[in-house]
Write a protein that holds these residues in place. Structure first.
Motif: not given
Length: 383
Positions: A7-27
């Motif tokens: 649970r603690s890691l999930t938001p950070g991982v999601l943020t990395v993907l969005v920052r790399r250009g993935a849209d939120f839903a796909a990330a």
């Protein structure tokens, strides 16, 4: 599994993907896929860097999904652009395909081999026989050609001479009866002649027509080969001969002689003779001299030796043969014929048997075997 850690890691991982250009839903979908993989694998093999592992796996899942989605959209676009059902257009792109396979990135020999394999449908063995090289050598050449054009767009047409060589070899395979492509080669060459102002295109078309005109007379009812001198000339297609001669004369009048025009001139002289005995062998020898000068091909010199033997006698033919490599295809058959004409039946019979052993196809092997048997029977009778 440490659910608190996940649970603690999930938001950070999601943020990395969005920052790399993935849209939120796909990330988010990609991260969920990564978490599923974590549930399966971490209990037995926990990673040293859990967040780094999740980021890596989630990003790969995102890329896979993006590629799949892109491919899907492209397929949908193609479906939308697809024309309504109806009759297919009359345009024939086969000749254009020959040009495209004769790509400038390939050597002429590789372009011919690749085109015969990919477009003509010939086997590697058939192509090797047309090229007078071992099958393994041709297989390597075709493999190299495929590697050379891997990823290259066929957007620059090849050279006319290469396309002519392709059509010539395809015709020869069809004419031999191994693959019935002769009529298709003539059709494509007609199409090329109508669109390209080139005397060698006309020369090749004339050559094909003149050879094809004799096709019906080349075999007996039982399928055995009939030599040119023994063919029923009444079965030759006179309309094709007349057309071939007319096309050849127009090409020769342009005074830009090439090898196909020279070969067609030889074929025209054979076609013009009412009987085998009236063949103008002297002029045929002269055309073979021109052809040898143009090509340097040892097979041309081999055929020239036969013509010399007819024009000047078998001893002269054997003398012309003497300087050639005995390993040439059909060398033994030519030598056998000239020795027979010179009266050396023993040598001729031996050479016919040798030629039969080396024959490239069953019909030729049977013909040469019969020639050897005929001479062996004569030898027994003489004894």
């Amino acid at each position: 599994m440490d659910e608190a850690l996940i649970r603690s890691l999930t938001p950070g991982v999601l943020t990395v993907l969005v920052r790399r250009g993935a849209d939120f839903a796909a990330a988010e979908d990609a991260v969920q896929d990564a978490l599923v993989e974590a549930v399966r694998g971490w209990p037995d093999d926990p990673p040293r860097d859990p967040k780094g592992w999740l980021v890596t796996v989630a990003w790969r899942r995102f890329l896979d999904a993006a590629r799949a989605d892109t491919a899907r959209r492209r397929r949908e676009d193609r479906v939308e652009e697809e024309p309504a059902p109806g009759p297919a257009p009359d345009a024939d792109d086969t000749l254009q395909l020959y040009f495209l396979c004769a790509h400038p990135s390939l050597t002429p020999s590789s372009a011919v081999a690749l085109t015969l394999r990919a477009v003509g449908g010939l086997t590697t063995r058939q192509i090797a026989r047309a090229y007078l090289v071992p099958e393994a050598t041709m297989a390597q050449r075709i493999s190299r050609a495929k590697r050379t054009v891997a990823g290259v767009r066929f957007d620059r047409p090849g050279d006319v001479a290469t396309v002519l060589r392709v059509l010539y070899l395809v015709f020869n395979e069809g004419y031999s009866g191994d693959v019935d492509l002769a009529a298709e080669a003539i059709r494509l060459t007609r199409q090329l002649a109508a669109s390209v102002d080139h005397p060698e295109v006309a020369g090749l078309l004339a050559l094909m027509l003149l050879h094809h005109a004799r096709r019906a007379a080349r075999t007996a009812p039982d399928g055995s080969l009939v030599p040119l001198a023994e063919q029923d000339r009444g079965r030759w297609d006179t309309a094709s001969i007349a057309e071939g001669v007319e096309i050849l004369q127009a090409a020769l009048a342009r005074d830009r002689l090439g090898e196909f025009q020279a070969q067609a001139a030889i074929a025209a002289l054979h076609a013009d003779a009412p009987t085998a005995g009236e063949t103008d062998w002297v002029q045929i020898v002269e055309w073979y001299d021109e052809l040898a000068r143009l090509t340097g091909n040892p097979v041309v010199r081999l055929n020239r030796a036969v013509a010399v033997g007819e024009a000047d006698g078998p001893r002269a033919g054997l003398a012309a043969l003497a300087g050639l490599d005995g390993a040439l295809p059909r060398y033994a058959a030519v030598a056998a014929y000239l020795h027979e004409r010179d009266g050396d039946v023993d040598t001729a019979a031996r050479l016919y048997a040798e030629a039969a052993h080396k024959a490239p196809d069953l019909a030729e092997r049977d013909h040469l075997t019969r020639q050897a048997a005929r001479l062996n029977s004569r030898r027994r009778e003489d004894r």
